[in-house]
Motif scaffolding. Structure first.
Motif, PDB file in Angstrom:
ATOM      1  N   PRO A 156       0.819  -1.216   0.000  1.00  0.00           N
ATOM      2  CA  PRO A 156       0.000   0.000   0.000  1.00  0.00           C
ATOM      3  C   PRO A 156       0.851   1.263   0.000  1.00  0.00           C
ATOM      4  N   GLY A 157       0.553   2.141  -0.940  1.00  0.00           N
ATOM      5  CA  GLY A 157       1.341   3.357  -1.125  1.00  0.00           C
ATOM      6  C   GLY A 157       2.074   3.374  -2.441  1.00  0.00           C
ATOM      7  N   ASP A 158       2.324   2.195  -3.026  1.00  0.00           N
ATOM      8  CA  ASP A 158       2.962   2.103  -4.337  1.00  0.00           C
ATOM      9  C   ASP A 158       1.955   2.576  -5.392  1.00  0.00           C
ATOM     10  N   PRO A 159       2.301   3.584  -6.188  1.00  0.00           N
ATOM     11  CA  PRO A 159       1.327   4.115  -7.155  1.00  0.00           C
ATOM     12  C   PRO A 159       1.009   3.179  -8.305  1.00  0.00           C
ATOM     13  N   HIS A 160       1.909   2.248  -8.638  1.00  0.00           N
ATOM     14  CA  HIS A 160       1.638   1.386  -9.796  1.00  0.00           C
ATOM     15  C   HIS A 160       2.123  -0.051  -9.581  1.00  0.00           C
ATOM     16  N   SER A 161       1.702  -0.633  -8.485  1.00  0.00           N
ATOM     17  CA  SER A 161       2.042  -2.034  -8.248  1.00  0.00           C
ATOM     18  C   SER A 161       1.026  -2.960  -8.908  1.00  0.00           C
ATOM     19  N   PRO A 162       1.489  -4.043  -9.563  1.00  0.00           N
ATOM     20  CA  PRO A 162       0.544  -5.005 -10.139  1.00  0.00           C
ATOM     21  C   PRO A 162      -0.139  -5.876  -9.087  1.00  0.00           C
ATOM     22  N   TYR A 163       0.199  -5.671  -7.814  1.00  0.00           N
ATOM     23  CA  TYR A 163      -0.422  -6.447  -6.741  1.00  0.00           C
ATOM     24  C   TYR A 163      -1.470  -5.638  -5.987  1.00  0.00           C
ATOM     25  N   ARG A 164      -1.868  -4.530  -6.577  1.00  0.00           N
ATOM     26  CA  ARG A 164      -2.839  -3.647  -5.932  1.00  0.00           C
ATOM     27  C   ARG A 164      -4.157  -4.359  -5.624  1.00  0.00           C
ATOM     28  N   TYR A 165      -4.543  -5.293  -6.489  1.00  0.00           N
ATOM     29  CA  TYR A 165      -5.826  -5.979  -6.324  1.00  0.00           C
ATOM     30  C   TYR A 165      -5.658  -7.416  -5.850  1.00  0.00           C
TER      31      TYR A 165
ATOM     32  N   THR B 107      -3.260 -11.161  -5.156  1.00  0.00           N
ATOM     33  CA  THR B 107      -2.398 -12.086  -5.889  1.00  0.00           C
ATOM     34  C   THR B 107      -3.169 -13.217  -6.578  1.00  0.00           C
ATOM     35  N   GLY B 108      -4.511 -13.212  -6.492  1.00  0.00           N
ATOM     36  CA  GLY B 108      -5.303 -14.181  -7.229  1.00  0.00           C
ATOM     37  C   GLY B 108      -5.248 -13.888  -8.717  1.00  0.00           C
ATOM     38  N   LEU B 109      -5.699 -14.846  -9.534  1.00  0.00           N
ATOM     39  CA  LEU B 109      -5.600 -14.686 -10.981  1.00  0.00           C
ATOM     40  C   LEU B 109      -6.335 -13.438 -11.461  1.00  0.00           C
ATOM     41  N   ARG B 110      -7.582 -13.261 -11.029  1.00  0.00           N
ATOM     42  CA  ARG B 110      -8.351 -12.102 -11.468  1.00  0.00           C
ATOM     43  C   ARG B 110      -7.708 -10.802 -10.986  1.00  0.00           C
ATOM     44  N   GLY B 111      -7.310 -10.798  -9.726  1.00  0.00           N
ATOM     45  CA  GLY B 111      -6.670  -9.602  -9.189  1.00  0.00           C
ATOM     46  C   GLY B 111      -5.354  -9.306  -9.862  1.00  0.00           C
ATOM     47  N   GLN B 112      -4.613 -10.375 -10.216  1.00  0.00           N
ATOM     48  CA  GLN B 112      -3.324 -10.179 -10.873  1.00  0.00           C
ATOM     49  C   GLN B 112      -3.477  -9.592 -12.270  1.00  0.00           C
ATOM     50  N   LEU B 113      -4.468 -10.082 -13.022  1.00  0.00           N
ATOM     51  CA  LEU B 113      -4.703  -9.533 -14.361  1.00  0.00           C
ATOM     52  C   LEU B 113      -5.132  -8.067 -14.273  1.00  0.00           C
ATOM     53  N   ARG B 114      -6.018  -7.782 -13.330  1.00  0.00           N
ATOM     54  CA  ARG B 114      -6.438  -6.399 -13.138  1.00  0.00           C
ATOM     55  C   ARG B 114      -5.264  -5.543 -12.676  1.00  0.00           C
ATOM     56  N   GLY B 115      -4.413  -6.124 -11.839  1.00  0.00           N
ATOM     57  CA  GLY B 115      -3.252  -5.395 -11.342  1.00  0.00           C
ATOM     58  C   GLY B 115      -2.243  -5.085 -12.429  1.00  0.00           C
ATOM     59  N   LEU B 116      -2.056  -6.019 -13.367  1.00  0.00           N
ATOM     60  CA  LEU B 116      -1.139  -5.769 -14.477  1.00  0.00           C
ATOM     61  C   LEU B 116      -1.626  -4.595 -15.323  1.00  0.00           C
ATOM     62  N   ALA B 117      -2.941  -4.561 -15.577  1.00  0.00           N
ATOM     63  CA  ALA B 117      -3.497  -3.442 -16.343  1.00  0.00           C
ATOM     64  C   ALA B 117      -3.315  -2.132 -15.587  1.00  0.00           C
ATOM     65  N   HIS B 118      -3.501  -2.181 -14.275  1.00  0.00           N
ATOM     66  CA  HIS B 118      -3.317  -0.982 -13.454  1.00  0.00           C
ATOM     67  C   HIS B 118      -1.857  -0.520 -13.489  1.00  0.00           C
ATOM     68  N   ALA B 119      -0.922  -1.462 -13.317  1.00  0.00           N
ATOM     69  CA  ALA B 119       0.495  -1.099 -13.267  1.00  0.00           C
ATOM     70  C   ALA B 119       0.997  -0.592 -14.608  1.00  0.00           C
ATOM     71  N   HIS B 120       0.415  -1.113 -15.690  1.00  0.00           N
ATOM     72  CA  HIS B 120       0.885  -0.722 -17.016  1.00  0.00           C
ATOM     73  C   HIS B 120       0.454   0.695 -17.367  1.00  0.00           C
ATOM     74  N   LEU B 121      -0.833   1.001 -17.233  1.00  0.00           N
ATOM     75  CA  LEU B 121      -1.289   2.359 -17.534  1.00  0.00           C
ATOM     76  C   LEU B 121      -2.524   2.803 -16.750  1.00  0.00           C
ATOM     77  N   GLY B 122      -3.214   1.873 -16.095  1.00  0.00           N
ATOM     78  CA  GLY B 122      -4.420   2.246 -15.362  1.00  0.00           C
ATOM     79  C   GLY B 122      -4.178   3.222 -14.235  1.00  0.00           C
ATOM     80  N   TRP B 123      -2.989   3.166 -13.634  1.00  0.00           N
ATOM     81  CA  TRP B 123      -2.689   4.050 -12.500  1.00  0.00           C
ATOM     82  C   TRP B 123      -2.734   5.527 -12.886  1.00  0.00           C
ATOM     83  N   MET B 124      -2.551   5.822 -14.159  1.00  0.00           N
ATOM     84  CA  MET B 124      -2.569   7.217 -14.603  1.00  0.00           C
ATOM     85  C   MET B 124      -3.974   7.795 -14.650  1.00  0.00           C
ATOM     86  N   PHE B 125      -4.987   6.940 -14.517  1.00  0.00           N
ATOM     87  CA  PHE B 125      -6.376   7.398 -14.558  1.00  0.00           C
ATOM     88  C   PHE B 125      -6.995   7.443 -13.167  1.00  0.00           C
ATOM     89  N   ILE B 126      -6.179   7.302 -12.122  1.00  0.00           N
ATOM     90  CA  ILE B 126      -6.639   7.394 -10.742  1.00  0.00           C
ATOM     91  C   ILE B 126      -6.112   8.681 -10.134  1.00  0.00           C
TER      92      ILE B 126
END
Length: 333
Positions: free
Chosen positions: A131-140, A142-161
């Motif tokens: 918690p506190g990392d602006p673009h960690s892929p583990y934000r959601y 470590t499960g499969l669904r959370g990991q896929l969502r986290g990868l999208a967040h870490a790649h570019l989704g974090w810029m829309f928050i």
């Protein structure tokens, strides 16, 4: 430059697997900022599709190819040498003119103004994959669904928050540097120059408007798209896929991903970097290509760079995952 302070209090009992707790900063950004970010992210990618369509069955001109490579290298090294290893981690000291030149080159990559970029990256290191990392892929989680969502967040989704990072807290040294403040304020103009130069050079070389437009497409927009996604892949893929030969702080899952080493100029030796952030070289093993470190070495020999923090053999050996080490902590760097 509009900046808001990042809350200091962060959860300290994170277990390394659960989703990060939601905060007020998780709200979407405003419509104007979302539109601008979308344009910066989407338009270069759309240009790639247009370039492929226009070039189908035709040869890309040598002029366009050479310009695309030249601008990719110049702006990419502006990010890796200037934004990252010099200004964020202070891996070496540079002459004032080189410091400014690298800041300008990095700004032309369309990855944000220099002060905000440095602040976000320092915050990433302070809270890596917790918690506190602006673009960690583990934000959601470590499960499969959370990991896929986290990868999208870490790649570019974090810029829309709307989770802005305080430059006053994370980059006070740059705010106190008049030259870097001016470079930061010039970011929009430098982005325009980054696209205008290929167009003007292509027009001048070919003598045709069409030559200028194809140069604008390949050495401008397509080059920006490729460099953006390579950089964002270090944020996302280099915390999920790859090897971890060196120890890092608790919860830090940074990895070395060799397929990205050439395009990222050595940034994808990310586990090596996180094991010793202030080192000027990220590739620690023999044969690990790190073009950024090679250019810093050249700057050192020319007398343009001093106090370079090169990795020491004893320090590398102590940080290997199979070496005895003291207990890890949650404390920031």
């Amino acid at each position: 430059m509009t900046l808001t302070k990042q809350p200091v209090n962060r959860r300290t009992d994170y277990d390394g697997a659960s989703p990060f707790p939601e905060t007020a900063e998780d709200a979407p950004v405003g419509k104007a900022q979302a539109g601008l970010t979308t344009a910066i992210v989407v338009l270069p990618f759309v240009a790639l599709g247009i370039a492929i369509f226009l070039g189908w069955g035709r040869h890309i001109t040598l002029t366009d190819l050479l310009m695309a490579v030249a601008f990719y290298v110049a702006t990419g090294l502006g990010v890796t040498i200037g934004y990252h290893r010099l200004l964020t981690h202070r891996s070496f000291a540079a002459r004032p003119w080189l410091r400014v030149a690298l800041g300008i080159a990095g700004s032309m990559s369309f990855q944000g103004n220099v002060i905000d970029w440095v602040a976000v990256h320092r915050r990433h290191h302070a809270f890596t994959d917790r918690p506190g990392d602006p673009h960690s892929p583990y934000r959601y989680g470590t499960g499969l669904r959370g990991q896929l969502r986290g990868l999208a967040h870490a790649h570019l989704g974090w810029m829309f928050i709307d989770d802005r990072t305080s430059a006053e807290r994370y980059a006070p040294d740059l705010l106190a540097d008049p030259a870097m403040v001016r470079v930061g304020r010039a970011f929009p103009a430098l982005c325009a120059v980054s696209l205008a130069l290929p167009f003007l050079i292509g027009w001048a070389i070919t003598g045709t408007l069409y030559g200028g437009l194809t140069a604008f497409l390949w050495a401008g927009l397509v080059r920006v798209a490729l460099l953006q996604h390579v950089t964002w892949s270090v944020n996302s893929l280099c915390h999920v896929i790859g090897s971890r030969p060196f120890t890092t702080r608790r919860h830090d899952r940074s990895t070395n991903l060799w397929p990205l080493a050439l395009l990222s100029f050595g940034e994808s030796w990310h586990n090596g970097h996180h094991s010793d952030p202030s080192s000027a070289r990220h590739g620690r093993e023999r044969g690990q290509l790190d073009l950024t470190a090679g250019v810093i070495r050249l700057f050192e020999r020319l007398g343009w760079a001093t106090d370079v923090h090169w990795p020491r053999h004893d320090r590398i050996q102590r940080r290997r995952t199979d070496a005895p080490r003291p207990a890890e902590t949650d404390q920031g760097p």
